[in-house]
Design an enzyme around this catalytic site. Structure first.
Site, PDB file in Angstrom:
ATOM      1  N   ASN A  75       0.877  -1.168   0.000  1.00 37.50           N
ATOM      2  CA  ASN A  75       0.000   0.000   0.000  1.00 37.50           C
ATOM      3  C   ASN A  75       0.911   1.214   0.000  1.00 37.50           C
ATOM      4  O   ASN A  75       1.497   1.543   1.024  1.00 37.50           O
ATOM      5  CB  ASN A  75      -0.888  -0.015   1.251  1.00 37.50           C
ATOM      6  N   LYS A  90       0.194   4.243  -0.231  1.00 30.25           N
ATOM      7  CA  LYS A  90      -0.412   5.434   0.392  1.00 30.25           C
ATOM      8  C   LYS A  90      -0.157   6.663  -0.504  1.00 30.25           C
ATOM      9  O   LYS A  90      -0.127   6.511  -1.721  1.00 30.25           O
ATOM     10  CB  LYS A  90       0.101   5.612   1.827  1.00 30.25           C
ATOM     11  N   HIS A  98      -9.438   1.302   4.798  1.00 32.49           N
ATOM     12  CA  HIS A  98      -8.180   1.498   5.533  1.00 32.49           C
ATOM     13  C   HIS A  98      -8.439   2.432   6.720  1.00 32.49           C
ATOM     14  O   HIS A  98      -9.225   3.373   6.613  1.00 32.49           O
ATOM     15  CB  HIS A  98      -7.107   2.077   4.605  1.00 32.49           C
ATOM     16  N   GLU A 131      -6.803   4.788   7.881  1.00 32.08           N
ATOM     17  CA  GLU A 131      -6.538   6.216   7.603  1.00 32.08           C
ATOM     18  C   GLU A 131      -7.745   6.854   6.923  1.00 32.08           C
ATOM     19  O   GLU A 131      -8.045   8.033   7.136  1.00 32.08           O
ATOM     20  CB  GLU A 131      -5.265   6.348   6.745  1.00 32.08           C
ATOM     21  N   GLU A 134      -5.246  -4.797  10.440  1.00 28.23           N
ATOM     22  CA  GLU A 134      -4.215  -3.787  10.674  1.00 28.23           C
ATOM     23  C   GLU A 134      -4.509  -3.075  11.987  1.00 28.23           C
ATOM     24  O   GLU A 134      -5.304  -2.122  12.016  1.00 28.23           O
ATOM     25  CB  GLU A 134      -4.209  -2.765   9.532  1.00 28.23           C
ATOM     26  N   GLY A 148       2.714   2.294  10.862  1.00 29.80           N
ATOM     27  CA  GLY A 148       3.680   3.379  10.731  1.00 29.80           C
ATOM     28  C   GLY A 148       4.373   3.744  12.029  1.00 29.80           C
ATOM     29  O   GLY A 148       5.035   4.777  12.115  1.00 29.80           O
ATOM     30  N   SER A 189       3.631  -2.069  10.399  1.00 24.71           N
ATOM     31  CA  SER A 189       5.079  -2.178  10.655  1.00 24.71           C
ATOM     32  C   SER A 189       5.628  -3.562  10.320  1.00 24.71           C
ATOM     33  O   SER A 189       6.522  -4.071  10.998  1.00 24.71           O
ATOM     34  CB  SER A 189       5.401  -1.786  12.100  1.00 24.71           C
ATOM     35  N   GLY A 230       2.950  -1.074   4.229  1.00 23.17           N
ATOM     36  CA  GLY A 230       3.018   0.355   3.942  1.00 23.17           C
ATOM     37  C   GLY A 230       4.449   0.770   3.631  1.00 23.17           C
ATOM     38  O   GLY A 230       4.956   0.566   2.526  1.00 23.17           O
TER      39      GLY A 230
HETATM   40  P1  13P Z   1       3.157   0.379   7.661  1.00 23.22           P
HETATM   41  O1  13P Z   1       3.647  -0.913   7.054  1.00 23.22           O
HETATM   42  O2  13P Z   1       3.893   1.580   7.156  1.00 23.22           O
HETATM   43  O3  13P Z   1       3.065   0.293   9.152  1.00 23.22           O
HETATM   44  O4  13P Z   1       1.650   0.577   7.123  1.00 23.22           O
HETATM   45  C1  13P Z   1       0.766  -0.486   7.192  1.00 23.22           C
HETATM   46  C2  13P Z   1      -0.447  -0.117   6.431  1.00 23.22           C
HETATM   47  O5  13P Z   1      -1.191   0.768   6.802  1.00 23.22           O
HETATM   48  C3  13P Z   1      -0.717  -0.840   5.186  1.00 23.22           C
HETATM   49  O6  13P Z   1      -1.985  -0.586   4.710  1.00 23.22           O
END
Ligand code: 13P
Length: 251
Positions: free
Chosen positions: A9, A11, A96, A98, A168, A174, A214, A235
Site C-alpha cells: 500500500n 499510500k 483502511h 486512515e 491492521e 507506521g 510495521s 506500507g
Molecule cells: P506500515 O507498514 O507503514 O506500518 O503501514 C501499514 C499499512 O497501513 C498498510 O496498509
C-alpha cells in the site's frame, strides 16, 4: 485453498515517475524469483494506468487504495470503481483505518464501495483493526468483529468468497511497533471464527487474512509462519523494492 498474498500500500507516496520506476523494479525482481505468494501493489489513482502498462499482470497484481461509493456523476474529485477497473487494476483497498479516521468513512459508505468494487470485477482488500485504546481496554475482538459484520456481512456467500481481509491494528501502523506474531495469530483465528459462524468453515478456511502494521523483512518470517496469517499488507516497507522483496521472500 486460500492464497498467500503480499500486497503493498503505497499510500500518498511517489510521483508518477518514481512510482512507475518502483513498479518496474518490483516486476523485474519478481521475474527473477519464484515467489511463493501472490504479489500486489496498490498505488495512487494517478499511477494506475501507467503502472499497468509496465508490469506483467501474471506476476504482479495492481490495485487502487480506495474507490468512490457512487457509480458516476456529480462527485467532484472522486474516482469510481469502474474507472479503477478500466486502468487494468484488479484490486482495491477499502476501509483502511486512515480513510476511516481522516475521511470519515463509515460502514454504510464501505458497504457501497464493496458492492461497486465487486460489481466491477475488483477484489476488495478490506481493512479492519482496533485503535490503541481498544487494544488496552480489551475490546479489540468485539471492535474487529463489528467492523466485519457491519461492512461485509450483507454479502452473499459467493461474494464474500471474493474478499481479502487485512487486519491492521491502528497502533502498529507506521509506528515501528508491530503486533507480536502471537497477537496477530490470535486475532486472525478470531476473524476466521467470526467468518465461519456466518458463512461456514469452508469459506472461512478459504479467506486470505493479511496482517498489516510495521511489517518488514525482519519480522515477516515469524508473522507469516502463523497458521492463520496469510501474508501482509505493507506500507512503508513497500516503497523500496529490496525491502518489499525481502517480505515477499519471507514465504
Ligand atoms: P506500515 O507498514 O507503514 O506500518 O503501514 C501499514 C499499512 O497501513 C498498510 O496498509
Amino acid at each position: 485453498m486460500r492464497k498467500n498474498i503480499v500486497a503493498g500500500n503505497w499510500k500518498m507516496n511517489t510521483t508518477l515517475q518514481e512510482g512507475v520506476k518502483l513498479a518496474e523494479e518490483v516486476n523485474e525482481a519478481l521475474k527473477n524469483t519464484s515467489a511463493k505468494c501472490d504479489v500486489v501493489i496498490c498505488t495512487p489513482f494517478t499511477h494506475l494506468a501507467s503502472v499497468a502498462s509496465v508490469i506483467d499482470a501474471n506476476i504482479l497484481g495492481l490495485g487502487a487504495e480506495n474507490c468512490a461509493d457512487h457509480v458516476s456523476g456529480a462527485y467532484t474529485g472522486e474516482v469510481s470503481a469502474a474507472m479503477v477497473a478500466s486502468t487494468g487494476a484488479r484490486y482495491v483497498i477499502l476501509g483502511h483505518s486512515e480513510r476511516r479516521q481522516y475521511y470519515g468513512e463509515t460502514a454504510e459508505t464501505l458497504r457501497e464501495k464493496v458492492a461497486l468494487a465487486l460489481a466491477n470485477g475488483l477484489t476488495p482488500i478490506f481493512c479492519i483493526g482496533e485503535v490503541l485504546a481498544e487494544r488496552e481496554n480489551g475490546t479489540y475482538n468485539e471492535v474487529v468483529k463489528a467492523q466485519i459484520v457491519d461492512g461485509l456481512f450483507q454479502l452473499s456467500a459467493e461474494d464474500f468468497g471474493k474478499i481479502i481481509l487485512a487486519y491492521e491494528p491502528v497502533w502498529a501502523i507506521g509506528t515501528g511497533k508491530t503486533a507480536t506474531a502471537d497477537q496477530a495469530q490470535d486475532m486472525h483465528a478470531h476473524i476466521r471464527n467470526v467468518i465461519a459462524d456466518k458463512y461456514g468453515k469452508e469459506i472461512a478456511d478459504n479467506t486470505s487474512i493479511l496482517y498489516g502494521g510495521s511489517c518488514k523483512a525482519s519480522n515477516a518470517p515469524e508473522l507469516f509462519s502463523k497458521p492463520d496469517v496469510d501474508g501482509g499488507l505493507i506500507g512503508g516497507a513497500s516503497l523500496k523494492c529490496a525491502d518489499f522483496m525481502g517480505i515477499v521472500n519471507a514465504f
